[in-house]
Design a protein around this motif. Sequence first.
Motif, PDB file in Angstrom:
ATOM      1  N   SER A  76       0.827  -1.206   0.000  1.00  0.00           N
ATOM      2  CA  SER A  76       0.000   0.000   0.000  1.00  0.00           C
ATOM      3  C   SER A  76       0.860   1.254   0.000  1.00  0.00           C
ATOM      4  O   SER A  76       0.661   2.159  -0.802  1.00  0.00           O
ATOM      5  CB  SER A  76      -0.923   0.015   1.225  1.00  0.00           C
TER       6      SER A  76
ATOM      7  N   ASN B 238       1.627   4.336  -2.916  1.00  0.00           N
ATOM      8  CA  ASN B 238       1.509   5.776  -2.712  1.00  0.00           C
ATOM      9  C   ASN B 238       2.789   6.496  -3.116  1.00  0.00           C
ATOM     10  O   ASN B 238       2.751   7.554  -3.751  1.00  0.00           O
ATOM     11  CB  ASN B 238       1.194   6.076  -1.238  1.00  0.00           C
TER      12      ASN B 238
ATOM     13  N   THR C 232      -9.827   1.684  -5.611  1.00  0.00           N
ATOM     14  CA  THR C 232      -9.342   2.786  -4.783  1.00  0.00           C
ATOM     15  C   THR C 232     -10.375   3.903  -4.831  1.00  0.00           C
ATOM     16  O   THR C 232     -10.786   4.333  -5.915  1.00  0.00           O
ATOM     17  CB  THR C 232      -7.991   3.306  -5.291  1.00  0.00           C
TER      18      THR C 232
ATOM     19  N   GLU D 124     -11.492   7.728  -3.400  1.00  0.00           N
ATOM     20  CA  GLU D 124     -11.033   8.968  -2.779  1.00  0.00           C
ATOM     21  C   GLU D 124     -12.227   9.819  -2.342  1.00  0.00           C
ATOM     22  O   GLU D 124     -13.346   9.634  -2.822  1.00  0.00           O
ATOM     23  CB  GLU D 124     -10.136   9.760  -3.743  1.00  0.00           C
TER      24      GLU D 124
ATOM     25  N   THR E 269      -6.384   3.849   3.741  1.00  0.00           N
ATOM     26  CA  THR E 269      -4.934   3.916   3.579  1.00  0.00           C
ATOM     27  C   THR E 269      -4.381   5.300   3.892  1.00  0.00           C
ATOM     28  O   THR E 269      -3.229   5.442   4.290  1.00  0.00           O
ATOM     29  CB  THR E 269      -4.528   3.526   2.149  1.00  0.00           C
TER      30      THR E 269
ATOM     31  N   GLU F 180      -9.118   1.603   0.126  1.00  0.00           N
ATOM     32  CA  GLU F 180      -9.011   0.525  -0.843  1.00  0.00           C
ATOM     33  C   GLU F 180     -10.048  -0.525  -0.473  1.00  0.00           C
ATOM     34  O   GLU F 180     -10.084  -0.984   0.659  1.00  0.00           O
ATOM     35  CB  GLU F 180      -7.607  -0.075  -0.832  1.00  0.00           C
TER      36      GLU F 180
END
Length: 252
Positions: A5, A9, A143, A145, A168, A174
């Motif tokens: 993870s 990023n 994913t 947001e 995350t 996620e």
Amino acid sequence: MAGHSKWANIKRQKAVVDAKRAKTFTQLSRAIIVAARSGIPDPAGNFQLRTAIDKAKAAGIPNDNIERAIAKGAGTFGGDNNSLEAIRYEGYGPGGVAILVEALTDNRNRTAADLRAAFSKNGGNLGEMGCVSWMFSQKGVCTVEGVVDEEQLLEASLEGGAESYEMTEAEIAEVFSAVEDLETLNKTLNEKSFQVTDTELRWIPSNSVEVTDADQARSLLKLIDTLEGLDDVQNVTSNFEMSESLMALSIV
């Protein structure tokens, strides 16, 4: 934080800084070619192709390039792209970390030689098929947001057939599903007005190796970066755990 993870990023951050445009274009174009070849060359009826096209558009690939990749996958454009095949390689990094490498190649010997050199020069070794894959299971991952209400996310995720989710970062989650439920999950989350920024299949480790030594951390991160820089490599997955201070070594 889990390596797979946090490393994702960091890769997103590095992509902005490094602007590895040509490599990204090649990876995403190849994904479109393979997706178009493995199903119908129409994104409306091919979820894999639709997802690949969405990623290509998000990366700024021109529509002409996308259409050309679809035509190559469908066999209506010409060239030698029909020889591309998906292969998974497996090996170990510094400290016994397990590494899976997914590649698309038209020359197995070249790809294997490049991978073997990358592993050996960075404290790892390329292994036989099956040597580490038993430590991983493939899952669908969306994913999301802009998550402000986890209860709403949980309800929508369960409705879409999700198995679990993980926050995350602040407002970023996620959501995990079985491979066969990924399309349904993606559709449900979008219908519930969630901002799905990425949809993919990912290998999830069942156990992890904690890396605490600075030299090992530096070698491991360099190995992964080297693997991801190879032309034929699409994805690299590992099972390491590492502190953020050591992770920062990758962008020094």
